[in-house]
Design a protein around this motif. Structure first.
Motif, PDB file in Angstrom:
ATOM      1  N   ALA A   1       0.831  -1.211   0.000  1.00 61.12           N
ATOM      2  CA  ALA A   1       0.000   0.000   0.000  1.00 61.12           C
ATOM      3  C   ALA A   1       0.862   1.257   0.000  1.00 61.12           C
ATOM      4  O   ALA A   1       0.521   2.246  -0.657  1.00 61.12           O
TER       5      ALA A   1
ATOM      6  N   PHE B   1       2.056   1.849  -3.560  1.00 64.92           N
ATOM      7  CA  PHE B   1       1.000   2.371  -4.419  1.00 64.92           C
ATOM      8  C   PHE B   1       0.574   3.780  -4.024  1.00 64.92           C
ATOM      9  O   PHE B   1       0.199   4.581  -4.881  1.00 64.92           O
ATOM     10  N   THR B   2       0.641   4.094  -2.741  1.00 63.65           N
ATOM     11  CA  THR B   2       0.310   5.448  -2.302  1.00 63.65           C
ATOM     12  C   THR B   2       1.266   6.463  -2.912  1.00 63.65           C
ATOM     13  O   THR B   2       0.849   7.481  -3.469  1.00 63.65           O
TER      14      THR B   2
ATOM     15  N   CYS C   1       0.618   6.746  -6.660  1.00 55.51           N
ATOM     16  CA  CYS C   1      -0.587   7.522  -6.973  1.00 55.51           C
ATOM     17  C   CYS C   1      -0.376   9.016  -6.734  1.00 55.51           C
ATOM     18  O   CYS C   1      -0.799   9.843  -7.547  1.00 55.51           O
TER      19      CYS C   1
ATOM     20  N   THR D   1      -5.369   4.102  -0.740  1.00 55.78           N
ATOM     21  CA  THR D   1      -4.282   3.155  -0.448  1.00 55.78           C
ATOM     22  C   THR D   1      -3.523   3.572   0.812  1.00 55.78           C
ATOM     23  O   THR D   1      -3.054   2.710   1.558  1.00 55.78           O
ATOM     24  N   HIS D   2      -3.422   4.864   1.052  1.00 55.64           N
ATOM     25  CA  HIS D   2      -2.775   5.353   2.270  1.00 55.64           C
ATOM     26  C   HIS D   2      -3.554   4.882   3.502  1.00 55.64           C
ATOM     27  O   HIS D   2      -2.979   4.351   4.454  1.00 55.64           O
TER      28      HIS D   2
ATOM     29  N   PHE E   1      -5.664   2.406   3.689  1.00 58.99           N
ATOM     30  CA  PHE E   1      -5.558   0.950   3.764  1.00 58.99           C
ATOM     31  C   PHE E   1      -4.238   0.549   4.419  1.00 58.99           C
ATOM     32  O   PHE E   1      -4.203  -0.348   5.272  1.00 58.99           O
ATOM     33  N   GLY E   2      -3.156   1.203   4.036  1.00 57.61           N
ATOM     34  CA  GLY E   2      -1.845   0.906   4.612  1.00 57.61           C
ATOM     35  C   GLY E   2      -1.791   1.198   6.104  1.00 57.61           C
ATOM     36  O   GLY E   2      -1.231   0.417   6.883  1.00 57.61           O
TER      37      GLY E   2
END
Length: 141
Positions: free
Chosen positions: A78, A81-82, A85, A110-111, A113-114
């Motif tokens: 995550a 991907f953060t 993005c 994603t942030h 989620f992480g």
């Protein structure tokens, strides 16, 4: 956006990435180290052969730490991907493309989620340690 703002954003992203990786490494070390310590403890108990070992209790403790490891790994993914993005969002802003909002929204998701995955990982460590303490107390009594 001027050049100064772009440089500030790059520094911010680099510092955020470093902080995220440090937190994730700590979660991996906690849960991985605990798993290894438990395996060593069980190995020494089994060598004594005088003690009965509750395999079901150990399986629950080990599974808790394994879930913690998986959550830490998900948090690392995550984090990647953060940053990706947010970087895409900055590039879209500089080029005046319509994708800025979409990339920023995905990055925020994603942030979050992480962050949730890291909290889960640390929670698994606390639960696993608590369960192991009760197992050790019962086994060594």
């Amino acid at each position: 956006m001027n050049l100064h703002d772009a440089e500030i954003e790059k520094v911010y992203l680099a510092q955020s990435w470093d902080g995220a990786i440090g937190t994730i490494k700590a979660a991996l070390a906690l849960n991985g180290g605990a798993s290894i310590a438990i395996l060593a403890f069980i190995g020494s108990l089994l060598q004594e052969k005088a003690r009965a070992v509750n395999g079901e209790h150990i399986a629950v403790v080990m599974m808790t730490f394994c879930v913690g490891l998986a959550a830490a790994a998900a948090a690392q993914l995550a984090a990647y991907f953060t940053v990706y993005c947010y970087h895409q969002s900055m590039g879209s802003r500089r080029l005046d493309l319509d994708d800025e909002h979409r990339w920023g929204l995905i990055g925020t998701f994603t942030h979050m989620f992480g962050v949730a995955a890291i909290f889960l990982s640390y929670g698994c460590f606390v639960c696993g340690a608590t369960n192991f303490a009760s197992f050790a107390r019962l086994t060594l009594a």
